[in-house]
Each structure stands twice: as C-alpha cells, then as structure tokens.
Design a protein around this motif. Structure first.
Motif, mmCIF file in Angstrom:
data_model
loop_
_atom_site.group_PDB
_atom_site.id
_atom_site.type_symbol
_atom_site.label_atom_id
_atom_site.label_comp_id
_atom_site.label_asym_id
_atom_site.label_seq_id
_atom_site.Cartn_x
_atom_site.Cartn_y
_atom_site.Cartn_z
ATOM 1 N N LEU A 30 1.576 6.715 -6.989
ATOM 2 C CA LEU A 30 0.516 7.639 -7.416
ATOM 3 C C LEU A 30 0.890 9.096 -7.122
ATOM 4 O O LEU A 30 0.637 9.987 -7.942
ATOM 5 C CB LEU A 30 -0.800 7.283 -6.708
ATOM 6 N N VAL A 31 1.500 9.318 -5.958
ATOM 7 C CA VAL A 31 1.927 10.679 -5.610
ATOM 8 C C VAL A 31 2.991 11.165 -6.593
ATOM 9 O O VAL A 31 2.956 12.312 -7.050
ATOM 10 C CB VAL A 31 2.456 10.728 -4.166
ATOM 11 N N THR A 32 3.932 10.295 -6.937
ATOM 12 C CA THR A 32 4.973 10.656 -7.905
ATOM 13 C C THR A 32 4.364 10.968 -9.266
ATOM 14 O O THR A 32 4.753 11.933 -9.939
ATOM 15 C CB THR A 32 5.991 9.511 -8.053
ATOM 16 N N LEU A 33 3.394 10.157 -9.681
ATOM 17 C CA LEU A 33 2.709 10.389 -10.957
ATOM 18 C C LEU A 33 2.016 11.739 -10.962
ATOM 19 O O LEU A 33 2.139 12.525 -11.916
ATOM 20 C CB LEU A 33 1.694 9.266 -11.201
ATOM 21 N N GLY A 34 1.291 12.052 -9.881
ATOM 22 C CA GLY A 34 0.594 13.332 -9.797
ATOM 23 C C GLY A 34 1.543 14.511 -9.783
ATOM 24 O O GLY A 34 1.312 15.520 -10.461
ATOM 25 N N CYS A 35 2.636 14.381 -9.030
ATOM 26 C CA CYS A 35 3.641 15.458 -8.984
ATOM 27 C C CYS A 35 4.284 15.669 -10.354
ATOM 28 O O CYS A 35 4.539 16.811 -10.766
ATOM 29 C CB CYS A 35 4.717 15.137 -7.955
ATOM 30 N N SER A 36 4.546 14.576 -11.058
ATOM 31 C CA SER A 36 5.160 14.672 -12.387
ATOM 32 C C SER A 36 4.245 15.417 -13.348
ATOM 33 O O SER A 36 4.688 16.269 -14.125
ATOM 34 C CB SER A 36 5.466 13.273 -12.928
ATOM 35 N N LEU A 37 2.947 15.101 -13.293
ATOM 36 C CA LEU A 37 1.979 15.814 -14.141
ATOM 37 C C LEU A 37 1.979 17.302 -13.818
ATOM 38 O O LEU A 37 1.961 18.154 -14.707
ATOM 39 C CB LEU A 37 0.572 15.242 -13.927
ATOM 40 N N PHE A 38 1.990 17.619 -12.527
ATOM 41 C CA PHE A 38 1.920 19.009 -12.095
ATOM 42 C C PHE A 38 3.131 19.794 -12.569
ATOM 43 O O PHE A 38 3.017 20.950 -12.992
ATOM 44 C CB PHE A 38 1.818 19.067 -10.572
ATOM 45 N N ILE A 39 4.315 19.172 -12.489
ATOM 46 C CA ILE A 39 5.551 19.862 -12.875
ATOM 47 C C ILE A 39 5.694 19.957 -14.393
ATOM 48 O O ILE A 39 6.044 20.999 -14.945
ATOM 49 C CB ILE A 39 6.768 19.136 -12.265
ATOM 50 N N LEU A 40 5.388 18.859 -15.105
ATOM 51 C CA LEU A 40 5.560 18.826 -16.562
ATOM 52 C C LEU A 40 4.632 19.794 -17.272
ATOM 53 O O LEU A 40 4.971 20.335 -18.323
ATOM 54 C CB LEU A 40 5.332 17.406 -17.091
ATOM 55 N N TYR A 41 3.439 20.013 -16.693
ATOM 56 C CA TYR A 41 2.454 20.875 -17.344
ATOM 57 C C TYR A 41 2.331 22.209 -16.634
ATOM 58 O O TYR A 41 1.250 22.784 -16.563
ATOM 59 C CB TYR A 41 1.090 20.177 -17.401
ATOM 60 N N GLN A 42 3.460 22.692 -16.085
ATOM 61 C CA GLN A 42 3.433 24.015 -15.469
ATOM 62 C C GLN A 42 2.968 25.031 -16.508
ATOM 63 O O GLN A 42 3.483 25.085 -17.619
ATOM 64 C CB GLN A 42 4.812 24.415 -14.946
ATOM 65 N N ALA A 43 1.980 25.825 -16.120
ATOM 66 C CA ALA A 43 1.368 26.758 -17.064
ATOM 67 C C ALA A 43 2.395 27.737 -17.613
ATOM 68 O O ALA A 43 3.281 28.197 -16.904
ATOM 69 C CB ALA A 43 0.226 27.525 -16.380
ATOM 70 N N ALA A 44 2.241 28.057 -18.885
ATOM 71 C CA ALA A 44 3.218 28.920 -19.561
ATOM 72 C C ALA A 44 3.288 30.308 -18.936
ATOM 73 O O ALA A 44 4.324 30.956 -18.948
ATOM 74 C CB ALA A 44 2.863 29.037 -21.045
ATOM 75 N N GLY A 45 2.170 30.780 -18.367
ATOM 76 C CA GLY A 45 2.166 32.113 -17.774
ATOM 77 C C GLY A 45 2.781 32.177 -16.403
ATOM 78 O O GLY A 45 2.956 33.253 -15.845
ATOM 79 N N ASP A 46 3.104 31.012 -15.841
ATOM 80 C CA ASP A 46 3.635 30.980 -14.476
ATOM 81 C C ASP A 46 5.153 30.859 -14.528
ATOM 82 O O ASP A 46 5.721 29.814 -14.238
ATOM 83 C CB ASP A 46 3.014 29.808 -13.723
ATOM 84 N N GLN A 97 0.826 -1.206 0.000
ATOM 85 C CA GLN A 97 0.000 0.000 0.000
ATOM 86 C C GLN A 97 0.860 1.254 0.000
ATOM 87 O O GLN A 97 0.545 2.235 -0.688
ATOM 88 C CB GLN A 97 -0.902 -0.021 1.241
ATOM 89 N N ASP A 98 1.956 1.228 0.778
ATOM 90 C CA ASP A 98 2.854 2.390 0.819
ATOM 91 C C ASP A 98 3.508 2.638 -0.541
ATOM 92 O O ASP A 98 3.632 3.779 -0.987
ATOM 93 C CB ASP A 98 3.941 2.177 1.882
ATOM 94 N N TYR A 99 3.928 1.557 -1.203
ATOM 95 C CA TYR A 99 4.567 1.695 -2.515
ATOM 96 C C TYR A 99 3.562 2.187 -3.566
ATOM 97 O O TYR A 99 3.906 2.990 -4.439
ATOM 98 C CB TYR A 99 5.171 0.360 -2.953
ATOM 99 N N LEU A 100 2.303 1.718 -3.476
ATOM 100 C CA LEU A 100 1.273 2.155 -4.424
ATOM 101 C C LEU A 100 1.004 3.642 -4.271
ATOM 102 O O LEU A 100 0.946 4.384 -5.261
ATOM 103 C CB LEU A 100 -0.014 1.356 -4.201
ATOM 104 N N VAL A 101 0.844 4.090 -3.020
ATOM 105 C CA VAL A 101 0.593 5.517 -2.779
ATOM 106 C C VAL A 101 1.778 6.357 -3.242
ATOM 107 O O VAL A 101 1.609 7.416 -3.849
ATOM 108 C CB VAL A 101 0.289 5.767 -1.285
ATOM 109 N N ALA A 102 3.001 5.874 -2.965
ATOM 110 C CA ALA A 102 4.201 6.596 -3.396
ATOM 111 C C ALA A 102 4.232 6.743 -4.916
ATOM 112 O O ALA A 102 4.582 7.804 -5.446
ATOM 113 C CB ALA A 102 5.453 5.873 -2.913
ATOM 114 N N GLY A 134 -5.720 13.063 -3.356
ATOM 115 C CA GLY A 134 -6.621 11.922 -3.208
ATOM 116 C C GLY A 134 -5.882 10.710 -2.654
ATOM 117 O O GLY A 134 -6.381 10.018 -1.761
ATOM 118 N N SER A 135 -4.671 10.466 -3.158
ATOM 119 C CA SER A 135 -3.861 9.329 -2.680
ATOM 120 C C SER A 135 -3.465 9.510 -1.224
ATOM 121 O O SER A 135 -3.524 8.567 -0.424
ATOM 122 C CB SER A 135 -2.608 9.178 -3.546
#
Length: 338
Positions: A147-163, A140-145, A310-311
């Motif tokens: 999912l959290v990494t996946l979400g963080c990667s999405l957030f960083i990779l798609y940083q808005a151009a205006g920011d 369970q700990d590895y699964l959450v880790a 959510g995770s």
C-alpha cells in the motif's frame, strides 16, 4: 487525601513524551526545510545554486563525530572500537551513498515527492533483512509495504506540472531523480539493517557506533571532495554566500541534535512510539514544504499521501507491545536523519 502515587509517574511520562516529540519534530522539520533551501534555492544576486552534496555530508558528519566523541568522554566511556573497523567503514560507505543520493535527488524531484518516497524504505529493509539477518515478516508487513508503494507511486507519477525543479530539463531528469531516490532507499535499507546486525552481534553503545561511523564518513567524504576537485569550490561558495554558510552550519547542528532525540525516544518509549512520531514528522514536513516553497499538489497526489500515511498509522496502531520488534527496530537504527 493523599495523591495517588501513579499521578507523578504519569506527569513525568507526559513531560518526557512532550520533550521527545518537540525535539524530534523541531529538529527534523528544520532539517528538511534547510535541505530543500540549500539544494533548490539560489544564493546571491547572481542566483547561484549550491551543488556540492558531498560537502554537506562532510559538514554533517564532522559535527556529529565531534559531539559523539564529547558524549563518550563526558560519560567516561572508552573510545575503543567494539567491532572491527572495517564493519564501521561498511556502514559509513553505505550511509554516505544514502545521504548523497538524497541530496542529489533534490535537484530533480521536489521535497514532498522525496519525503513521501522515503516511506517506501520498508521494502528494501524487508529485502535486506531477509538476506542479511534471515528475518521472516508477516503478511501484514507485506500488505502495508504494498500500500505504501502504491501511494508513493501515485504521488510521484502525478507530480504537479507547476512543481518543476530548477535543475529539471525534462523527462530524462525526472527519471534520474527517481533513480537517485531508488538508490537512496536501497542504500538506506542496507545501512539500517547492517547497523542492526552490529548492535545484535556486539555489546555496542549507540554513541560508539555513531562516533566510528561518522569519523569514517568524514575521511571518506573528504577524500571524495578532493578527488572530485569540489572542496575548494564548495569553500569558495560558502565564503561568498554567508547565508549559505549559516544554513549549512544550522543543518549540521540540527542533524546532530536530532540524533540525541532519536536515541532518547527509542530508549524511553520504544520503536513503536518513534515510528508514529516519524510518520507525523514526514506529514508535517510535506505540508510545510508545500506552504513555504509553493509546491502545488494534484488531487491524485493527495490520494497517494492519504494511502501512505493511513497505512503507516494503521500499521503502527495495530502492533501490540507484546509483539517482538522486527521491522521498526531495523528502521530506527539509522545513523542520521532522513
């Protein structure tokens, strides 16, 4: 009819819970906003940026060490070190590197990106826990880790151009900002794990560790400022910009106050409740930063944030009180707000 004896206990617990939540949320949310303001918003008519990250570390640590010494003296507890001094210094060096990476990263990535990326500290904590303390984690700990990494990667990779950070000069700067965040996560994971080992290996009172760790941090950060030649420059900056001096003083104050609320919450309610409050605090900090500093969020970033929080909430609520604390307790041993 006599009032049930359990009612006053429930009211007392509710009051304590309200006190803990209000204290942590207020101090750490203010701390987060001040971090971003100091490092990313120019001061004065000449629009000068404050760039002396180590000076912030020095101010924070000297305030915390003074308060922790006062607490130890007021409670009539000895100031003598419980562990060998070099072990406090190991925590101190790692903590300075953690905090410096955190402040420096704000020059290149936005505060929402940095805050969400901090959620991925589970991964280095698990790695260091396995190496240093020979811990074993469940699936369970590895699964959450993951999912959290996946979400963080999405957030960083798609940083808005205006920011775009005022220090950002293109892709290389963004890569450097992400590298600083990786350094932050690695050093932070080591710091909290090594602190956990000290607590388990010695009969150590929390203020004793905070005092000696922050005293070491004061000395090391002061030496670092001298070697860099930044001490007088930082003092000159805050003397010319009194609003910056006020911001740094307030930052140090709320950073120190947060230590009291963090310790109080862990001692009174345990690590699970603290983890839930901290997750909520990170979400509130991101929303306030977006509103206050005008950070645009893309829909991909919103999805990433939902996956991360959510995770984390699911992990917290799935844990039972009977389960021995493992990952959460290691995560909550940090000697400073993040």
């Amino acid at each position: 009819m006599a009032e049930p004896p359990s009612l006053p206990l429930k009211e007392n617990k509710l009051a304590k819970g309200t006190f803990a939540v209000a204290g942590i949320m207020s101090t750490l949310v203010i701390y987060g906003i001040l971090q971003e303001k100091i490092m990313r918003v120019p001061y004065g008519p000449q629009k000068e940026y404050f760039t002396f990250s180590l000076f912030l570390v020095f101010c924070n640590r000297i305030t915390t060490s003074a308060v922790s010494a006062g607490v130890l003296l007021a409670s009539k507890k000895a100031l003598d070190p419980v562990a060998p001094l070099y072990k406090y210094c190991v925590v101190s060096v790692s903590n300075i590197l953690t905090t410096t990476c955190q402040y420096e990263a704000l020059k290149y990535v936005s505060f929402p990106v940095q805050t969400l990326a901090k959620c991925a500290k589970m991964i280095p904590v698990m790695i260091w826990g396995t190496i240093i303390m020979q811990k074993k984690y469940k699936g369970q700990d590895y699964l959450v880790a993951f999912l959290v990494t996946l979400g963080c990667s999405l957030f960083i990779l798609y940083q808005a151009a205006g920011d775009i950070s005022p220090f950002n000069r293109g892709r290389e700067s963004t890569v450097w900002g992400v590298s600083l965040m990786i350094g932050y996560l690695g050093f932070d994971g080591f710091t909290s794990t090594f602190q956990d080992k000290l607590f388990k290996g010695y009969d150590m009172e929390i203020h004793n560790q905070i005092f000696y760790t922050t005293v070491c941090s004061c000395l090391l950060s002061f030496i670092g400022l001298i070697l860099q030649g930044n001490l007088l420059m930082a003092i000159d900056f805050v003397s010319r910009h009194h609003d910056c001096f006020f911001d740094i003083a307030l930052l140090s104050t709320v950073a120190t106050a947060s230590q009291f609320f963090i310790s109080y919450t862990i001692r009174t309610f345990g690590a699970l409740t603290f983890a839930t409050i901290m997750t909520t605090r990170q979400l509130v900090s991101i929303l306030l930063s977006c509103l206050w500093f005008g950070h645009p969020l893309s829909w991909e970033q919103c999805i990433g944030a939902v996956i991360v929080f959510g995770s984390l909430y699911a992990r917290t609520f799935l844990k039972t009180k009977q389960k021995p604390p493992s990952l959460e307790m290691t995560e909550t041993r940090a000697s400073g707000p993040s």
